[in-house]
Design a protein around this motif. Structure first.
Motif, PDB file in Angstrom:
ATOM      1  N   VAL A  95      15.857  12.093  24.638  1.00  0.00           N
ATOM      2  CA  VAL A  95      15.644  11.745  23.233  1.00  0.00           C
ATOM      3  C   VAL A  95      15.387  12.983  22.373  1.00  0.00           C
ATOM      4  CG1 VAL A  95      14.802   9.433  23.779  1.00  0.00           C
ATOM      5  CG2 VAL A  95      13.163  11.301  23.545  1.00  0.00           C
ATOM      6  N   ARG A  96      15.070  14.113  23.021  1.00  0.00           N
ATOM      7  CA  ARG A  96      14.930  15.378  22.298  1.00  0.00           C
ATOM      8  C   ARG A  96      16.253  16.152  22.267  1.00  0.00           C
ATOM      9  NH1 ARG A  96       9.732  17.531  21.789  1.00  0.00           N
ATOM     10  NH2 ARG A  96      10.544  19.644  22.085  1.00  0.00           N
ATOM     11  N   GLY A  97      17.311  15.592  22.844  1.00  0.00           N
ATOM     12  CA  GLY A  97      18.601  16.265  22.874  1.00  0.00           C
ATOM     13  C   GLY A  97      18.736  17.292  23.973  1.00  0.00           C
ATOM     14  N   GLU A  98      17.789  17.308  24.921  1.00  0.00           N
ATOM     15  CA  GLU A  98      17.813  18.276  26.017  1.00  0.00           C
ATOM     16  C   GLU A  98      18.318  17.591  27.288  1.00  0.00           C
ATOM     17  OE1 GLU A  98      13.724  19.489  25.949  1.00  0.00           O
ATOM     18  OE2 GLU A  98      14.031  20.889  24.293  1.00  0.00           O
ATOM     19  N   THR A  99      19.565  17.128  27.240  1.00  0.00           N
ATOM     20  CA  THR A  99      20.090  16.268  28.298  1.00  0.00           C
ATOM     21  C   THR A  99      20.214  16.957  29.647  1.00  0.00           C
ATOM     22  OG1 THR A  99      22.327  16.778  27.523  1.00  0.00           O
ATOM     23  CG2 THR A  99      21.320  14.749  26.700  1.00  0.00           C
ATOM     24  N   THR A 100      20.357  18.293  29.670  1.00  0.00           N
ATOM     25  CA  THR A 100      20.467  18.979  30.960  1.00  0.00           C
ATOM     26  C   THR A 100      19.128  19.026  31.687  1.00  0.00           C
ATOM     27  OG1 THR A 100      20.194  21.105  29.837  1.00  0.00           O
ATOM     28  CG2 THR A 100      22.446  20.380  30.293  1.00  0.00           C
ATOM     29  N   LEU A 101      18.055  18.632  31.013  1.00  0.00           N
ATOM     30  CA  LEU A 101      16.739  18.561  31.646  1.00  0.00           C
ATOM     31  C   LEU A 101      16.352  17.127  31.988  1.00  0.00           C
ATOM     32  CD1 LEU A 101      14.815  21.105  29.363  1.00  0.00           C
ATOM     33  CD2 LEU A 101      15.908  21.524  31.573  1.00  0.00           C
ATOM     34  N   CYS A 102      17.286  16.199  31.828  1.00  0.00           N
ATOM     35  CA  CYS A 102      17.026  14.779  32.088  1.00  0.00           C
ATOM     36  C   CYS A 102      16.474  14.577  33.500  1.00  0.00           C
ATOM     37  CB  CYS A 102      18.315  13.982  31.909  1.00  0.00           C
ATOM     38  SG  CYS A 102      18.215  12.256  32.432  1.00  0.00           S
ATOM     39  N   ALA A 103      15.385  13.836  33.588  1.00  0.00           N
ATOM     40  CA  ALA A 103      14.756  13.596  34.889  1.00  0.00           C
ATOM     41  C   ALA A 103      15.687  12.859  35.831  1.00  0.00           C
ATOM     42  CB  ALA A 103      13.462  12.812  34.696  1.00  0.00           C
ATOM     43  N   GLY A 169      29.783  28.455  30.278  1.00  0.00           N
ATOM     44  CA  GLY A 169      29.921  29.758  29.630  1.00  0.00           C
ATOM     45  C   GLY A 169      29.947  29.686  28.119  1.00  0.00           C
ATOM     46  N   VAL A 170      30.803  28.836  27.584  1.00  0.00           N
ATOM     47  CA  VAL A 170      30.878  28.701  26.130  1.00  0.00           C
ATOM     48  C   VAL A 170      29.565  28.134  25.588  1.00  0.00           C
ATOM     49  CG1 VAL A 170      32.061  27.560  24.211  1.00  0.00           C
ATOM     50  CG2 VAL A 170      33.383  28.472  26.127  1.00  0.00           C
ATOM     51  N   GLY A 171      29.006  27.147  26.308  1.00  0.00           N
ATOM     52  CA  GLY A 171      27.744  26.563  25.879  1.00  0.00           C
ATOM     53  C   GLY A 171      26.605  27.560  25.872  1.00  0.00           C
ATOM     54  N   ALA A 172      26.591  28.492  26.842  1.00  0.00           N
ATOM     55  CA  ALA A 172      25.538  29.513  26.885  1.00  0.00           C
ATOM     56  C   ALA A 172      25.526  30.336  25.604  1.00  0.00           C
ATOM     57  CB  ALA A 172      25.736  30.422  28.086  1.00  0.00           C
ATOM     58  N   VAL A 173      26.712  30.576  25.057  1.00  0.00           N
ATOM     59  CA  VAL A 173      26.828  31.369  23.829  1.00  0.00           C
ATOM     60  C   VAL A 173      26.498  30.540  22.594  1.00  0.00           C
ATOM     61  CG1 VAL A 173      28.431  32.680  22.372  1.00  0.00           C
ATOM     62  CG2 VAL A 173      28.558  32.880  24.859  1.00  0.00           C
ATOM     63  N   LEU A 174      27.128  29.367  22.484  1.00  0.00           N
ATOM     64  CA  LEU A 174      27.011  28.581  21.253  1.00  0.00           C
ATOM     65  C   LEU A 174      25.744  27.739  21.197  1.00  0.00           C
ATOM     66  CD1 LEU A 174      30.704  27.360  20.808  1.00  0.00           C
ATOM     67  CD2 LEU A 174      29.637  29.477  20.013  1.00  0.00           C
ATOM     68  N   ASN A 175      25.309  27.207  22.341  1.00  0.00           N
ATOM     69  CA  ASN A 175      24.163  26.296  22.346  1.00  0.00           C
ATOM     70  C   ASN A 175      22.852  26.990  22.691  1.00  0.00           C
ATOM     71  OD1 ASN A 175      26.017  24.213  21.881  1.00  0.00           O
ATOM     72  ND2 ASN A 175      26.238  23.774  24.045  1.00  0.00           N
ATOM     73  N   THR A 176      22.862  27.810  23.745  1.00  0.00           N
ATOM     74  CA  THR A 176      21.619  28.429  24.216  1.00  0.00           C
ATOM     75  C   THR A 176      21.256  29.659  23.391  1.00  0.00           C
ATOM     76  OG1 THR A 176      22.048  27.626  26.461  1.00  0.00           O
ATOM     77  CG2 THR A 176      20.407  29.357  26.213  1.00  0.00           C
ATOM     78  N   ALA A 177      22.161  30.641  23.349  1.00  0.00           N
ATOM     79  CA  ALA A 177      21.870  31.878  22.624  1.00  0.00           C
ATOM     80  C   ALA A 177      22.077  31.736  21.122  1.00  0.00           C
ATOM     81  CB  ALA A 177      22.741  33.011  23.162  1.00  0.00           C
ATOM     82  N   LYS A 178      23.021  30.872  20.740  1.00  0.00           N
ATOM     83  CA  LYS A 178      23.371  30.706  19.319  1.00  0.00           C
ATOM     84  C   LYS A 178      23.773  32.057  18.703  1.00  0.00           C
ATOM     85  CE  LYS A 178      20.547  26.570  18.515  1.00  0.00           C
ATOM     86  NZ  LYS A 178      20.198  26.337  19.935  1.00  0.00           N
ATOM     87  N   VAL A 278      20.294  36.098  28.528  1.00  0.00           N
ATOM     88  CA  VAL A 278      20.476  34.709  28.957  1.00  0.00           C
ATOM     89  C   VAL A 278      20.887  34.679  30.423  1.00  0.00           C
ATOM     90  CG1 VAL A 278      21.638  32.520  28.496  1.00  0.00           C
ATOM     91  CG2 VAL A 278      21.210  34.121  26.616  1.00  0.00           C
ATOM     92  N   MET A 279      20.156  33.906  31.220  1.00  0.00           N
ATOM     93  CA  MET A 279      20.486  33.705  32.629  1.00  0.00           C
ATOM     94  C   MET A 279      21.441  32.521  32.729  1.00  0.00           C
ATOM     95  SD  MET A 279      16.641  34.168  34.198  1.00  0.00           S
ATOM     96  CE  MET A 279      17.211  33.888  35.892  1.00  0.00           C
ATOM     97  N   VAL A 280      22.704  32.808  33.016  1.00  0.00           N
ATOM     98  CA  VAL A 280      23.733  31.756  33.072  1.00  0.00           C
ATOM     99  C   VAL A 280      24.110  31.441  34.511  1.00  0.00           C
ATOM    100  CG1 VAL A 280      25.950  31.001  32.156  1.00  0.00           C
ATOM    101  CG2 VAL A 280      24.602  32.688  30.894  1.00  0.00           C
ATOM    102  N   GLY A 281      24.340  32.479  35.328  1.00  0.00           N
ATOM    103  CA  GLY A 281      24.663  32.259  36.738  1.00  0.00           C
ATOM    104  C   GLY A 281      23.438  31.802  37.510  1.00  0.00           C
ATOM    105  N   LEU A 305      16.051  33.884  28.304  1.00  0.00           N
ATOM    106  CA  LEU A 305      16.299  32.453  28.235  1.00  0.00           C
ATOM    107  C   LEU A 305      16.967  31.945  29.514  1.00  0.00           C
ATOM    108  CD1 LEU A 305      17.770  32.117  24.610  1.00  0.00           C
ATOM    109  CD2 LEU A 305      15.379  31.905  25.329  1.00  0.00           C
ATOM    110  N   GLY A 306      16.475  30.837  30.039  1.00  0.00           N
ATOM    111  CA  GLY A 306      17.186  30.120  31.083  1.00  0.00           C
ATOM    112  C   GLY A 306      18.263  29.272  30.449  1.00  0.00           C
ATOM    113  N   CYS A 307      19.328  29.026  31.198  1.00  0.00           N
ATOM    114  CA  CYS A 307      20.455  28.266  30.648  1.00  0.00           C
ATOM    115  C   CYS A 307      21.046  27.393  31.748  1.00  0.00           C
ATOM    116  CB  CYS A 307      21.506  29.224  30.095  1.00  0.00           C
ATOM    117  SG  CYS A 307      23.003  28.415  29.485  1.00  0.00           S
ATOM    118  N   MET A 308      20.789  26.103  31.680  1.00  0.00           N
ATOM    119  CA  MET A 308      21.353  25.177  32.648  1.00  0.00           C
ATOM    120  C   MET A 308      22.573  24.494  32.046  1.00  0.00           C
ATOM    121  SD  MET A 308      21.470  23.645  35.527  1.00  0.00           S
ATOM    122  CE  MET A 308      19.961  24.115  36.349  1.00  0.00           C
ATOM    123  N   PHE A 309      23.735  24.770  32.634  1.00  0.00           N
ATOM    124  CA  PHE A 309      24.973  24.076  32.253  1.00  0.00           C
ATOM    125  C   PHE A 309      25.307  24.270  30.780  1.00  0.00           C
ATOM    126  CE2 PHE A 309      27.431  19.934  31.863  1.00  0.00           C
ATOM    127  CZ  PHE A 309      28.489  20.359  32.621  1.00  0.00           C
TER     128      PHE A 309
END
Length: 365
Positions: A95-103, A169-178, A278-281, A305-309
């Motif tokens: 609900v916070r939009g952090e779906t890669t952390l979904c339990a 990879g693309v998400g790490a740039v656009l979503n995580t690092a912005k 950003v830690m991607v691998g 920053l950690g970056c999951m998916f």
């Protein structure tokens, strides 16, 4: 169904006849046509204490074979790209939009479906579902939220590559690092994920993209994806080179796309004061990271920053990435440097161990 099975830790995969049950509530069964090979698969295969027996492969696409009760978004015959994360949509993180952390989605690391069930077996004994997809088998089972419907005109081998490498990879740039337009970027590791980071930096409008990898073919290929400066870490001090090239300032963003503690440390050293690493691998468990004394880290305001998916919600991200591809702004076909039938999976793994190519895609159709 046929599946490439890791029967015991740190051993070659074997082709086996595996049973797959009918889908339960909220689940879909998919006939996998293509599956990419990611370094995360290799990490699990070579680990001395992996969960076994298990079907790995998490970068897959295929055709819906059957739908379970309560699934209204998909139908038999739909073409889908499969995501390692099938978010529940209702937990604290979703609900916070952090779906890669979904339990619920975290069960991908435990080899089960979100409800704890295991859909595969051999001779009545359970076979685990690796990394949320189990794409090295002709059939797999996923939560409906992990199957993204795509247009039948999209080649399924192309859709498969989006599943992990491109989204991550693309998400790490656009979503995580912005990453903002005009920024300077360092990418360390130029496999499928690293090349996708390069593409993401290009999409973001980075002014300079340093690409580092000891394999010459990968460095050279990265130029076609947008890299502006190619660095061989075997004969060049990457940090010193980047610092000199930026007049002693450092880059705005550094990405470890290989999954190695020393590269994270290099990223922290290569970024400017206030910069972001950003830690991607996915690093091995034995890797650790040593940072500057706390007060230095405080004064420099550097961020790690950690970056999951890639921070991706696939239901939103895949249509965006496909649109970029269709408009000629994202290169997908050149990411695939080898195509093999699934029974050649061990040869593909050997290529990956030797850093040959960017992405191998297996055909299971």
């Amino acid at each position: 169904m046929r599946a490439a099975l890791l029967a015991s830790p740190a051993s070659p995969l074997v082709m086996a006849d595996v049973q797959c049950v009918d889908p339960g509530p909220g689940q879909v069964r998919v006939r996998v046509t293509h599956c990419g090979l990611c370094h995360s698969d290799l990490t699990m295969i070579d680990a001395p204490e992996s969960l076994t027996p298990i079907i790995l492969g998490h970068e897959a696409a295929g055709i819906v074979d059957a739908v379970g009760p309560g699934v209204g978004t998909l139908a038999e015959g739909d073409h889908v790209m499969l995501s390692p994360f099938g978010p529940c949509g209702v937990c604290y993180w979703c609900v916070r939009g952090e779906t890669t952390l979904c339990a619920s989605a975290a069960t991908m690391f435990m080899g089960t479906m979100p409800d704890g069930s295991v859909p595969f077996s051999v001779d009545g004994q359970p076979v685990y579902r690796g990394l949320g997809v189990a794409g090295f088998g002709e059939l797999t089972m996923v939560a409906a939220s992990a199957a993204v419907k795509i247009d039948p005109d999209v080649p399924l081998e192309v859709a498969a590559v989006i599943g992990c490498a491109i989204q991550t990879g693309v998400g790490a740039v656009l979503n995580t690092a912005k990453v903002e337009e005009g920024a300077t970027v360092l990418v360390m590791g130029l496999g499928g994920v690293g090349m996708s980071v390069v593409q993401g930096a290009r999409l973001a409008g980075a002014s300079r993209i340093f690409a580092s990898d000891p394999v010459a073919d990968r460095r050279n290929a990265s130029a076609a994806f947008g890299a502006t400066d190619l660095v061989d870490p075997a004969d060049t001090d990457v940090v010193a080179h980047v610092q000199e090239a930026t007049n002693g300032i450092g880059v705005d963003y550094a990405f470890d796309a290989a999954g190695a503690g020393p590269l994270v440390e290099a990223g922290l050293a290569a970024t400017r004061n206030g910069g972001t690493t950003v830690m991607v691998g996915a690093p091995a468990l034995e890797h650790s990271v040593t940072i500057n004394p706390a007060v230095v880290h405080l004064i420099t305001e550097k961020k790690l920053l950690g970056c999951m998916f890639g921070g991706c919600n696939s239901q939103r991200e895949v249509p965006r990435l496909l649109s970029l591809w269709q408009n000629g702004r994202l290169d997908l076909e050149p990411m695939i440097t080898a195509r093999r039938p699934i029974h050649e999976i061990n040869a593909g793994l050997d290529d990956l161990r030797s850093s040959i190519g960017i992405r191998t895609v297996f055909d299971l159709s």
